[in-house]
Design an enzyme around this catalytic site. Structure first.
Site, short mmCIF file in Angstrom:
data_model
loop_
_atom_site.label_atom_id
_atom_site.label_comp_id
_atom_site.label_asym_id
_atom_site.label_seq_id
_atom_site.Cartn_x
_atom_site.Cartn_y
_atom_site.Cartn_z
N ASN A 1 -25.22 17.52 36.57
CA ASN A 1 -24.86 16.58 35.65
C ASN A 1 -25.95 16.25 34.49
O ASN A 1 -26.90 17.13 34.66
CB ASN A 1 -24.48 15.18 36.34
CG ASN A 1 -23.65 14.36 35.93
OD1 ASN A 1 -23.09 14.33 34.35
ND2 ASN A 1 -23.20 13.32 36.68
N GLN B 1 -28.28 12.24 29.21
CA GLN B 1 -27.66 12.19 27.78
C GLN B 1 -27.83 10.75 27.15
O GLN B 1 -27.42 10.44 26.01
CB GLN B 1 -26.04 12.38 27.94
CG GLN B 1 -25.37 11.45 28.78
CD GLN B 1 -23.98 11.62 29.17
OE1 GLN B 1 -23.66 12.53 29.84
NE2 GLN B 1 -22.83 11.17 28.51
N CYS C 1 -21.41 14.23 26.88
CA CYS C 1 -21.48 14.99 28.12
C CYS C 1 -21.14 16.49 27.86
O CYS C 1 -21.72 17.37 28.41
CB CYS C 1 -20.35 14.50 29.18
SG CYS C 1 -18.86 14.28 28.70
N HIS D 1 -15.00 14.18 31.81
CA HIS D 1 -16.41 14.13 32.01
C HIS D 1 -16.63 15.83 31.90
O HIS D 1 -15.93 16.54 32.77
CB HIS D 1 -17.10 13.41 33.29
CG HIS D 1 -18.45 13.56 33.18
ND1 HIS D 1 -19.16 13.18 32.07
CD2 HIS D 1 -19.36 14.00 34.24
CE1 HIS D 1 -20.44 13.46 32.46
NE2 HIS D 1 -20.71 13.66 33.66
#
Ligand code: NAG
Length: 331
Positions: free
Chosen positions: A296, A133, A139, A280
C-alpha cells in the site's frame, strides 16, 4: 439514571480499552490516550475540530477493541489498530484516500493464463520501500510507480525511486488522459504516459502531494516498452503474472476495517461486483496458498509494515475485486 449508568459503563470500557491498548500506563484516561496518540502522529487541531476528532477517535477505539477481542477468540482473521487514520470517520477517509477512477474501457494487450504451472508462493518484498501518498488521492500514481520500481529492482538490479508527482502533474486531460492528479486516476494512464514520455526519478521530481503544473525539461527519464493488462476475473492469470513481476491491482477498500487494518489475512467481503466499485490502487507483490500480499502507499505505520494480506476466495472477482483490472509494465 439508567442512561448515566450506561454512560459510565461506556467510559469505563473505553478507558480500560485504552489501558489494554497502551499497556504502559494503566492510569491513562481516554483523553490521555488521545493526547499521546496525537503526539505520536503529529496531529494538531483547532479547538473546534478537537471536539469532533476526539469523539471519532473514541468511536474508532471502541471498534478496534471489540474487533480485536473477537480476533483473540478466533472469530476474526485480522487485527485492527489505532493508526494515523484513527481520527477519521470511514466517510472522511473514503473522500480523501479512496479515489481511484476506474476506466471500464476496453483492456489492451491482454495476457491470458498460459495453462503452465506457477510457483506455490511468491514474495517480491525484498528491497522495496513503502511510501506515503499523504493527503492526496494519488494511490494510482503510487501503484504505477511501485510497479516500475519493483520491476527495475528485480529485473534490472537498478535501485531507483520513480516520481509519483510527475504522474500526478502530467498524466492529465492536457495529454488526453482521464486521470485527475490528487482527485484520483488510473494506473494504466501512468503506464501509457511512461511508454510515451518516460518518467523522472523522485529525486529530480520530488513528491509534494498537491496538484501542480507539469514540469518539463527533465533529464533522467525511464521509459517502458509497453504494459500488459492481465486477463480479468482469473485467479490463475493473476498468479502467473505476479510470479513474473509485481502487478498493479485495483481493489475496493471497504470501510473502517480497511482503514484501521493492522495485520493478518483480510477476509471481510467487500462488494466489488463491477469495475466501478473499485476505489483504490495498490501493488500485488506476492502470494501464498491462502492470500495475496499487497503493498500500500499509506506509510509503514499502516498494516503489516505498509503491506496487507488479502484472502484468496472462490468468487471470480477475487477478494475486494483484485482480479478485475491487474496490469504491469514491460521493459
Ligand atoms: C528512495 O526513497 C527512500 C525514502 O522514501 C530512501 O530511503 C531510499 O534511499 C531511496 N532510494 C534511492 C535509490 O534513492
Amino acid at each position: 439514571m439508567e442512561k448515566q449508568l450506561l454512560a459510565l459503563l461506556t467510559v469505563t470500557l473505553l478507558t480500560s480499552a485504552a489501558y489494554f491498548m497502551n499497556g504502559k500506563d494503566g492510569s491513562l484516561t481516554l483523553e490521555g490516550q488521545f493526547s499521546s496518540w496525537k503526539q505520536q502522529h503529529g496531529k494538531r487541531y483547532s479547538d473546534f475540530e478537537e471536539v469532533h476528532r476526539f469523539s471519532v477517535f473514541a468511536q474508532n477505539l471502541a471498534v478496534v477493541m471489540e474487533h480485536n477481542s473477537k480476533f483473540e477468540l478466533g472469530q476474526e482473521t485480522f487485527t485492527l489498530g489505532m493508526n494515523q487514520f484513527a481520527d477519521l470517520t470511514p466517510e472522511e477517509f473514503q473522500a480523501s484516500y479512496l479515489t481511484l477512477k476506474p476506466q471500464a474501457q476496453e483492456r489492451q494487450n491482454v495476457k491470458s493464463f498460459s495453462g503452465l504451472r506457477f510457483p506455490d508462493t511468491v514474495d517480491w518484498k525484498e528491497g522495496l520501500t513503502v511510501k506515503n501518498q499523504g493527503n492526496c488521492g494519488s494511490c494510482w500514481a503510487f501503484s504505477a510507480a511501485a510497479a516500475l520500481e519493483a520491476a527495475l529492482h528485480h529485473q534490472k538490479k537498478e535501485k531507483v525511486n520513480i516520481s509519483e508527482q510527475e504522474f500526478v502533474d502530467c498524466t492529465t486531460a492536457k495529454l488526453g488522459y482521464e486521470s485527475e492528479g490528487c482527485n484520483g486516476g488510473w494506473m494504466d494512464d501512468a503506464f501509457d504516459y511512461t511508454v510515451n514520455y518516460g518518467v523522472a526519478t523522485e529525486e529530480e521530481y520530488p513528491y509534494k502531494g498537491v496538484d501542480q503544473a507539469c514540469k518539463t525539461g527533465l533529464k533522467k527519464k525511464y521509459y517502458i516498452d509497453s504494459f500488459v493488462d492481465v486477463e480479468p476475473l482469473s485467479s490463475d492469470a493473476l498468479h502467473e503474472a505476479i510470479a513474473k513481476t509485481p502487478v498493479s491491482v485495483a481493489i475496493k477498500a471497504d470501510g473502517i476495517m480497511f482503514q484501521l487494518y493492522s495485520g493478518g489475512i483480510y477476509s471481510r467481503t467487500c462488494s466489488a461486483k463491477k469495475i466501478d466499485d473499485l476505489n483504490h490502487g495498490v501493488l500485488a507483490v506476492g502470494y501464498a496458498k491462502d492470500s495475496y500480499t499487497i503493498k500500500n502507499s499509506w506509510g509503514a505505520g499502516w498494516g503489516e509494515k505498509g503491506y496487507m494480506r488479502l484472502a484468496i476466495i472462490a468468487a471470480k472477482e477475487g477478494q475486494c475485486g483484485i482480479h478485475w483490472v491487474p496490469s504491469y509494465p514491460v521493459f
